[in-house]
Design an enzyme around this catalytic site. Structure first.
Site, short mmCIF file in Angstrom:
data_model
loop_
_atom_site.label_atom_id
_atom_site.label_comp_id
_atom_site.label_asym_id
_atom_site.label_seq_id
_atom_site.Cartn_x
_atom_site.Cartn_y
_atom_site.Cartn_z
N ASP A 1 31.97 33.93 29.90
CA ASP A 1 32.43 35.15 30.57
C ASP A 1 32.07 36.42 29.80
O ASP A 1 32.59 37.49 30.10
CB ASP A 1 33.94 35.10 30.82
CG ASP A 1 34.39 36.10 31.89
OD1 ASP A 1 33.54 36.48 32.72
OD2 ASP A 1 35.56 36.50 31.87
N ASP B 1 43.65 35.66 39.89
CA ASP B 1 42.54 36.15 39.10
C ASP B 1 43.01 37.15 38.03
O ASP B 1 42.22 37.57 37.20
CB ASP B 1 41.51 36.85 40.01
CG ASP B 1 40.93 35.93 41.04
OD1 ASP B 1 40.69 34.75 40.71
OD2 ASP B 1 40.73 36.36 42.19
N ASP C 1 29.53 30.02 35.77
CA ASP C 1 29.03 31.30 35.27
C ASP C 1 28.05 31.18 34.10
O ASP C 1 27.52 32.18 33.64
CB ASP C 1 30.18 32.23 34.84
CG ASP C 1 30.90 32.86 36.01
OD1 ASP C 1 30.43 32.73 37.14
OD2 ASP C 1 31.94 33.50 35.79
#
Length: 375
Positions: A166, A356, A204
């Site tokens: 991330d 989130d 990701d």
């Protein structure tokens, strides 16, 4: 994290990780707060929150480009390709411990309970392993895969411990370096057993790799390629999928170029790609995107795609909002029988109702959000 990125929140964790508390209608905040992980027998705890890695932990001192000789994968053996027929439809594994299930069990009088129980808690979802704990990872993976095999179900596992994950955003953390990650993957793979299992390899990790230098990207991609080989060597029935981002992010050709470097075109490491993890893009858009990525990727014709449909029933918000946006709905129910060419499964990788970070603390179950998605 930018608005185009997949929203993968591992702070406080992911599916099957934390118990649900609070939201009792008595003035408590509308979220399930992190607590000690429940440990029902015979299953040990699945994963704990990962401590954030400092920026200095990024792999800037490693030699480049990192080759397979750094930490060799086990010798590869001949394997039998698992079946992708309709016989596997409806056989996805639902883990018996998750935040939403905890909430359902403890809120029998809540008027939202029946909707959340039937439309969210009643569906199988992925089990995330978001911490770097080498001493326990094999046993925790084995607890899930062995129970899935005993029930004749297919678990969906998400290893999520790549270093610098991330790019320092909400979900920062992971292993301290790529050597440690390689060793963690070896131990993860040792828990797979010999049954059918789906592995969503590091959300990701490819699509968001533009935050890394070229040398760091090459090192990460070498580790991902190695990880795919190790997982499939350990369990020939495992199906391993690599990060294709989503239809609102990179162009398919660009994503495919990176995926090729990460081993996604190699049958000894990959069964294809995944997309839309923790995001909202419509299934039709994701099918088109994934087919374009696979076409540009090359590789065997039987490489397929899996799509996270957990929150994409209304598609992505027009303003690009990624953090618990209003007006979203549940997408297609999880299945291994999609009826769509080159699409192997629709999965719930992100469990609906886990925040989130805007409606609750990142990774915590928020009943009001789950109810809004499910109505």
């Amino acid at each position: 994290m930018s608005a185009v990125a997949s929203v993968v929140v591992a702070v406080g964790a992911a599916t099957g990780l934390l118990t649900a508390l609070g939201d009792d209608g008595g003035g408590a905040a509308d979220e399930a707060r992190p607590a000690v992980t429940r440990t029902p027998r015979p299953q040990p705890p699945l994963a704990e929150p990962s401590a954030s890695a400092p920026a200095s932990a990024r792999a800037s001192t490693r030699p480049s480009v990192r080759g397979a000789s750094g930490t060799p994968a086990p010798a590869r053996t001949a394997r039998k390709e698992p079946s992708r027929t309709a016989e596997t439809a409806g056989r996805l594994y639902r883990h018996p411990e998750s935040q939403v299930l905890d909430w359902v069990r403890t809120h029998s009088g809540d008027p939202r309970r029946d909707v959340i129980a039937s439309r969210v808690a009643g569906h199988p979802a992925a089990v995330w392993f978001a911490d770097h704990t080498p001493a326990t990872i094999t046993a925790r993976v084995r607890a899930v895969t062995s129970e899935g095999a005993a029930r004749g179900r297919v678990p969906v596992l998400v290893p999520y411990a790549i270093p610098d994950r991330d790019c320092g955003g909400h979900s920062q953390g992971g292993a301290p370096d790529l050597d440690a990650y390689d060793a963690w993957i070896d131990r993860f793979a040792a828990g797979l057993g010999s049954g059918e299992v789906i592995v969503i390899l590091e959300p990701d990790s490819v699509a968001q790799a533009d935050c890394l230098s070229a040398a760091e990207r090459a090192d990460r991609f070498a580790s991902l390629a190695r990880a795919g080989r190790v997982l499939k060597d350990a369990d020939p029935a495992a199906r391993v999928y690599f990060d294709a981002g989503h239809s609102g992010w990179h162009a398919p050709a660009r994503q495919a170029a990176w995926l090729k470097q990460a081993g996604a075109a190699s049958p000894d490491a990959s069964d294809g790609v995944f997309s839309n993890v923790s995001n909202f893009h419509a299934t039709a858009d994701e099918v088109a995107h994934d087919r374009a990525v696979l076409e540009a990727l090359g590789g065997p014709a039987d490489l397929g795609a899996v799509i996270d449909t957990s929150r994409n029933g209304n598609g992505a918000p027009p303003d690009g909002e990624w953090c618990d946006p209003a007006g979203r709905k549940l997408g297609r129910a999880p299945t291994l029988d999609t009826g769509a060419g080159r699409v192997d499964a629709y999965l719930w990788v992100k469990l609906p109702g886990e925040s989130d970070g805007c409606r609750g603390r990142p990774g915590t179950f928020t009943p009001s959000y789950a109810y809004e998605l499910a109505r």
